[in-house]
Design a protein around this motif. Sequence first.
Motif, PDB file in Angstrom:
ATOM      1  N   ARG A  98      -8.371  -4.582  -7.341  1.00  0.00           N
ATOM      2  CA  ARG A  98      -8.121  -5.675  -6.394  1.00  0.00           C
ATOM      3  C   ARG A  98      -8.555  -5.255  -5.005  1.00  0.00           C
ATOM      4  O   ARG A  98      -8.528  -4.073  -4.669  1.00  0.00           O
ATOM      5  N   ASP A  99      -8.928  -6.224  -4.177  1.00  0.00           N
ATOM      6  CA  ASP A  99      -9.295  -5.892  -2.807  1.00  0.00           C
ATOM      7  C   ASP A  99      -8.110  -5.249  -2.089  1.00  0.00           C
ATOM      8  O   ASP A  99      -6.952  -5.609  -2.325  1.00  0.00           O
ATOM      9  N   PRO A 100      -8.371  -4.303  -1.203  1.00  0.00           N
ATOM     10  CA  PRO A 100      -7.277  -3.630  -0.493  1.00  0.00           C
ATOM     11  C   PRO A 100      -6.550  -4.583   0.441  1.00  0.00           C
ATOM     12  O   PRO A 100      -7.139  -5.513   0.998  1.00  0.00           O
ATOM     13  N   THR A 126      -1.829   2.398  -9.808  1.00  0.00           N
ATOM     14  CA  THR A 126      -3.011   2.439 -10.671  1.00  0.00           C
ATOM     15  C   THR A 126      -4.281   2.144  -9.880  1.00  0.00           C
ATOM     16  O   THR A 126      -5.384   2.449 -10.350  1.00  0.00           O
ATOM     17  N   HIS A 127      -4.140   1.551  -8.700  1.00  0.00           N
ATOM     18  CA  HIS A 127      -5.306   1.297  -7.858  1.00  0.00           C
ATOM     19  C   HIS A 127      -5.629   2.541  -7.038  1.00  0.00           C
ATOM     20  O   HIS A 127      -4.724   3.262  -6.602  1.00  0.00           O
ATOM     21  N   PRO A 128      -6.899   2.815  -6.786  1.00  0.00           N
ATOM     22  CA  PRO A 128      -7.269   4.026  -6.055  1.00  0.00           C
ATOM     23  C   PRO A 128      -6.977   3.919  -4.563  1.00  0.00           C
ATOM     24  O   PRO A 128      -6.638   2.852  -4.044  1.00  0.00           O
ATOM     25  N   VAL A 129      -7.087   5.041  -3.888  1.00  0.00           N
ATOM     26  CA  VAL A 129      -7.156   5.093  -2.423  1.00  0.00           C
ATOM     27  C   VAL A 129      -8.576   5.528  -2.084  1.00  0.00           C
ATOM     28  O   VAL A 129      -9.108   6.470  -2.680  1.00  0.00           O
ATOM     29  N   VAL A 130      -9.198   4.831  -1.147  1.00  0.00           N
ATOM     30  CA  VAL A 130     -10.548   5.174  -0.696  1.00  0.00           C
ATOM     31  C   VAL A 130     -10.462   5.585   0.767  1.00  0.00           C
ATOM     32  O   VAL A 130      -9.922   4.843   1.593  1.00  0.00           O
ATOM     33  N   SER A 131     -10.992   6.765   1.086  1.00  0.00           N
ATOM     34  CA  SER A 131     -10.869   7.352   2.416  1.00  0.00           C
ATOM     35  C   SER A 131     -12.252   7.567   3.030  1.00  0.00           C
ATOM     36  O   SER A 131     -13.127   8.182   2.410  1.00  0.00           O
ATOM     37  N   VAL A 198      -4.353  -0.793  -2.026  1.00  0.00           N
ATOM     38  CA  VAL A 198      -3.648  -1.981  -2.511  1.00  0.00           C
ATOM     39  C   VAL A 198      -2.162  -1.702  -2.326  1.00  0.00           C
ATOM     40  O   VAL A 198      -1.673  -0.668  -2.790  1.00  0.00           O
ATOM     41  N   VAL A 199      -1.449  -2.591  -1.668  1.00  0.00           N
ATOM     42  CA  VAL A 199      -0.051  -2.334  -1.307  1.00  0.00           C
ATOM     43  C   VAL A 199       0.925  -2.938  -2.315  1.00  0.00           C
ATOM     44  O   VAL A 199       1.885  -2.292  -2.710  1.00  0.00           O
TER      45      VAL A 199
END
Length: 200
Positions: A98-100, A126-131, A198-199
């Motif tokens: 899903r979009d962040p 389950t959603h990633p973190v992108v840095s 994703v929060v």
Amino acid sequence: MSVLRVRDFEIHAGYLSLEQQAAMVAVLRECLAQAPLFQPVTPRGKPMSVRMSAAGEFGWISDRKGYRYERAHPSGVGWPRIPDTVLSIWRDLAPGARDPECCLINWYDGSAKMGMHQDRDEADLTHPVVSISLGDDALFRMGNTTRGGKTDSVWLRSGDVVVMAGAARRAYHGIDRVRPDSSTLLPKGGRINLTLRVVT
């Protein structure tokens, strides 16, 4: 661009060109004009060495009430929308997610650091973190899903992007130090780190 895998962390070295980095900094300045950087404190009242803001539906807040996401900047204004150029990185490197809903904007000066921590305030891990790294080099330390044990470190440079998915999504990580004047991207030096999540 090259892709380096350290543990389960996926590091896309040189993902952004110098032109793309400069364009992103210009867009981020517009975000910060609406929601200026502020200095958070820990729940114990200790000031953190980074300054931060955010874009998206939520921003992450740390104060004496604890760690949490909020829909408004501490000043009461709403967060700006996440820039399209930032969203495009998420959509490229986190397909199917899903979009962040949050893009944290952290600014490090030459003495700032971030202790080892997990990103676990989100409802769905389950959603990633992108840095995304912009500006001066930073020594990124990667640990385990439990505190302690062996760690690995790598220097992140301006334009690098890290994807934390799978086991890396729950792994401890931090910034040990910043290498001042290692980049000319930001006129006054320092490092900007964007983290997309994703929060809900």
